[in-house]
Design a protein around this motif. Structure first.
Motif, PDB file in Angstrom:
ATOM      1  N   PRO A 134      -2.937  -4.109  -9.699  1.00  0.00           N
ATOM      2  CA  PRO A 134      -2.707  -2.681  -9.228  1.00  0.00           C
ATOM      3  C   PRO A 134      -3.826  -2.019  -9.243  1.00  0.00           C
ATOM      4  CG  PRO A 134      -1.903  -2.963 -11.721  1.00  0.00           C
ATOM      5  CD  PRO A 134      -2.667  -4.297 -11.241  1.00  0.00           C
ATOM      6  N   THR A 135      -3.995  -1.022  -8.218  1.00  0.00           N
ATOM      7  CA  THR A 135      -5.254  -0.505  -7.936  1.00  0.00           C
ATOM      8  C   THR A 135      -4.688   0.982  -7.907  1.00  0.00           C
ATOM      9  OG1 THR A 135      -5.262  -0.317  -5.633  1.00  0.00           O
ATOM     10  CG2 THR A 135      -6.116  -2.197  -6.840  1.00  0.00           C
ATOM     11  N   TYR A 136      -5.619   1.938  -7.719  1.00  0.00           N
ATOM     12  CA  TYR A 136      -5.211   3.471  -7.432  1.00  0.00           C
ATOM     13  C   TYR A 136      -4.022   3.749  -6.739  1.00  0.00           C
ATOM     14  CZ  TYR A 136     -10.072   4.434  -8.831  1.00  0.00           C
ATOM     15  OH  TYR A 136     -11.429   4.813  -9.503  1.00  0.00           O
ATOM     16  N   ARG A 137      -3.909   3.097  -5.310  1.00  0.00           N
ATOM     17  CA  ARG A 137      -2.935   3.379  -4.691  1.00  0.00           C
ATOM     18  C   ARG A 137      -2.104   2.007  -4.055  1.00  0.00           C
ATOM     19  NH1 ARG A 137      -5.388   1.643   0.149  1.00  0.00           N
ATOM     20  NH2 ARG A 137      -7.443   1.045  -0.125  1.00  0.00           N
ATOM     21  N   SER A 138      -2.394   0.928  -4.513  1.00  0.00           N
ATOM     22  CA  SER A 138      -1.907  -0.450  -3.971  1.00  0.00           C
ATOM     23  C   SER A 138      -1.583  -1.397  -5.041  1.00  0.00           C
ATOM     24  CB  SER A 138      -2.849  -0.797  -2.755  1.00  0.00           C
ATOM     25  OG  SER A 138      -4.061  -1.344  -3.621  1.00  0.00           O
ATOM     26  N   GLU A 158       0.813  -1.220   0.130  1.00  0.00           N
ATOM     27  CA  GLU A 158      -0.179  -0.051   0.048  1.00  0.00           C
ATOM     28  C   GLU A 158       0.824   0.983   0.004  1.00  0.00           C
ATOM     29  OE1 GLU A 158      -3.957   1.223   2.334  1.00  0.00           O
ATOM     30  OE2 GLU A 158      -2.022   1.231   3.578  1.00  0.00           O
ATOM     31  N   THR A 175      -1.477  -5.507  -5.233  1.00  0.00           N
ATOM     32  CA  THR A 175      -1.926  -6.627  -4.687  1.00  0.00           C
ATOM     33  C   THR A 175      -1.260  -7.770  -5.372  1.00  0.00           C
ATOM     34  OG1 THR A 175      -3.561  -5.979  -3.288  1.00  0.00           O
ATOM     35  CG2 THR A 175      -3.377  -8.382  -3.670  1.00  0.00           C
TER      36      THR A 175
END
Lengths: 339, 240
Positions: B49-53, B16, B55
């Motif tokens: 990948p996401t906006y802000r992390s 994160e 996984t």
């Protein structure tokens, strides 16, 4: 070929799922209970991760147009009708030869879900590396939809199967579901955590392959954090909690990302147990360490391998149930080796 | 905020970077994704990948969790830059009318003309922050401040496939017909998810950038027919 005569409850084709595409928004999917899937396939003489029919609550009726071997993993109440109209019982946890024109009626499931495998596997196309059905986007299975009466399915080629049985069906695990805290444990009050690990939750009627919404004590968010996060990844087993404080346990068809804080995650080894939790079932949770979660995962893998190793050819002259009743477990293993 | 590792059960770890929608955070996520890909680790099934992390889903019986934690923290140090994996796209859209039933209302609410809304949206280079919700569904951002509206109070039960929609700082294109509460501005002939290309079934990937380009109804219909006939495909939407 197999013709589906009746299918009144959702049944879908599932294998071990569709990994490798979650960054593109494609869910994992796959069997809710991959252990029973492996048992059904092994009984049918297939690789353990082959595609099988995942049946919920009430199984389908089907007709064989040519000789096939099917196998049942789960607590079906199944019968076979031959071409002359005579019925015979189809026991669970074993394979059965169906002659051409024989009809299999699988009936109600005491185990809530079950798996019907067929020797050679169901000939449905692989989509992105998996035959698992993901109905929301129409992927896998039969054009991505649930099984329907009238469906005709080709069966993959394979040598004639021998009949096999699992003398001792897997025992349903009991005890609370093991959880690891997080990834957003800090979004919740300590009171919420205490409720989660001490209280009982009931699966509500909102339960499907995506997840189970639970009734029970409300799990309160810490007001300093709130009930929304900027979406990040989720996975089957996650316990996410929307603003209403009612937890949702995610299952195989869950989306790849979510915007609710996740108080805890059920460990991988306990995911098959969630597959059998339907509306009205009560669930309890217990916190474990990561070391314990990994140890449980290793034990579960070993137990499944052990269970599959106990599958034996179905020799009519041996009454395995009687042998088991007499506690002659080792004798059964000897019988297999002498076959 | 320093990058940190969060447990997502025993089979996934989340690296994160922060808790906000922010282009700089997202650039770090993409840099970490690229750095992790270069490590070529065994036992990883998915990297999301996401906006802000970021996984990583992995098999903990194949890949040591402690080692992976260290590798993720190392990947987190990768300097954000132009990702070799990122593509720039030009996505044609027919705006308004039956294709964009909310355009007039969006113009009215923001106090601009329909043409000004279209012009502002198409002048903005949008970043693909995340693919999620549905297979191939892109979360795009960020919109000009004045174009950021709350979701519709009543979601539609069926948004047609290929609709361009906006809500808050975000824009998206629905790859499938689906319920949805965003404002519908137009429709694209581009297929966002196509099983014909199994190597890349989703057109867009996190970290890509795109611009919408207005087309007329006649052009839209012509392009849609060519897409249906297989005459044009993913490569034709890449920016020069």
């Amino acid at each position: 070929m197999i013709e589906i005569l009746e299918c009144r409850m959702p049944a879908s084709f599932q294998d071990v799922g569709r990994p490798g595409y979650r960054h593109l928004g494609v869910p994992l999917s796959g069997a809710l209970d991959v252990e029973w899937l492996a048992i059904a396939n092994t009984l049918a003489g297939n690789p353990s991760g082959a595609v099988a029919l995942e049946v919920h609550l009430l199984g389908p009726s089907l007709r064989a147009t040519a000789p096939v071997t099917i196998a049942l993993a789960g607590e079906f109440s199944a019968r076979i009708q031959d071409a002359a109209g005579q019925w015979r019982e189809a026991c669970n946890w074993r394979s059965h030869a169906l002659a051409a024109e024989e009809i299999l009626v699988t009936g109600a499931l005491r185990s809530r879900i079950g798996y019907l495998a067929i020797h050679g596997g169901f000939d449905v196309p692989a989509v992105l590396g998996s035959r698992s059905t993901y109905a929301r986007a129409g992927l896998g299975g039969i054009n991505g939809r649930a099984l329907q009466a009238g469906d005709c399915l080709e069966v993959g080629a394979g040598a004639p199967a021998i009949q096999q049985r699992l003398p001792q069906p897997p025992r349903p695990a009991s005890g609370p579901l093991r959880i690891l805290p997080g990834p957003q444990r800090e979004y919740f009050t300590d009171a919420a955590w205490t409720h989660l690990i001490n209280d009982e939750f009931t699966v509500s009627r909102e339960a499907d392959r995506m997840g189970l919404r639970l009734d029970g004590p409300r799990l309160e968010h810490d007001p300093a954090f709130g009930a929304d996060i900027v979406s990040d990844a989720v996975t089957p087993g996650v316990i996410q909690v929307p603003g209403d404080g009612r937890p949702i346990v995610l299952l195989a068809d869950c989306q790849t990302v979510g915007g609710y804080p996740k108080i805890a995650t059920v460990v991988g080894a306990d995911l098959p147990r969630l597959a059998h939790a339907g509306p009205g079932h009560t669930l309890r949770f217990v916190e474990v360490s990561i070391e314990e979660a990994l140890a449980v995962r290793r034990r579960a893998a070993a137990a499944l391998a052990d269970c599959i190793a106990r599958i034996v050819p179905d020799a009519a002259e041996l009454d395995f149930d009687a042998l088991y009743g007499a506690n002659l477990v080792d004798g059964v293993i000897d019988a297999r080796q002498s076959n | 905020m320093k990058p940190r590792i969060l447990a997502l059960g025993d089979g996934a770890l989340t690296l994160e970077f922060g808790d906000r929608i922010d282009r700089a955070l997202n650039a770090k996520v993409m840099a970490a994704r690229d750095a992790l890909a270069a490590m070529k680790l065994e036992g990883i099934s998915d990297v999301v990948p996401t906006y802000r992390s970021l996984t990583v889903h992995f098999d903990p019986l194949l890949l040591d969790r402690e080692a992976l934690t260290a590798q993720l923290l190392q990947a987190a140090q990768a300097p954000p830059g132009k990702s070799a994996l990122a593509t720039r796209w030009n996505i044609p859209v027919v705006f308004g009318g039956e294709f964009g039933p909310d355009l007039a209302e969006v113009a009215h609410t923001t106090g601009r003309s329909e043409a000004a809304v279209i012009e502002a949206l198409c002048a903005t280079e949008l970043r693909v922050f995340l693919i999620g919700f549905l297979p191939g569904f892109p979360y795009l951002g960020e919109l000009p401040d004045w174009l950021r509206l709350p979701r519709r109070t009543t979601p539609r039960t069926a948004v047609p496939a290929n609709s361009l929609a906006i809500a808050g700082a975000q824009a998206a294109v629905y790859p499938w017909a689906s319920p949805g509460g965003w404002h519908l501005l137009g429709r694209t002939p581009v297929r966002l998810f196509d099983l014909a290309d199994a190597a890349r079934p989703a057109l867009l990937a996190p970290g890509d950038t795109l611009r919408f380009a207005p087309v007329s109804r006649a052009e839209f219909e012509c392009l849609a027919a060519d897409v249906a006939a297989g005459k044009i495909g993913p490569k034709d939407w890449q920016a020069a």
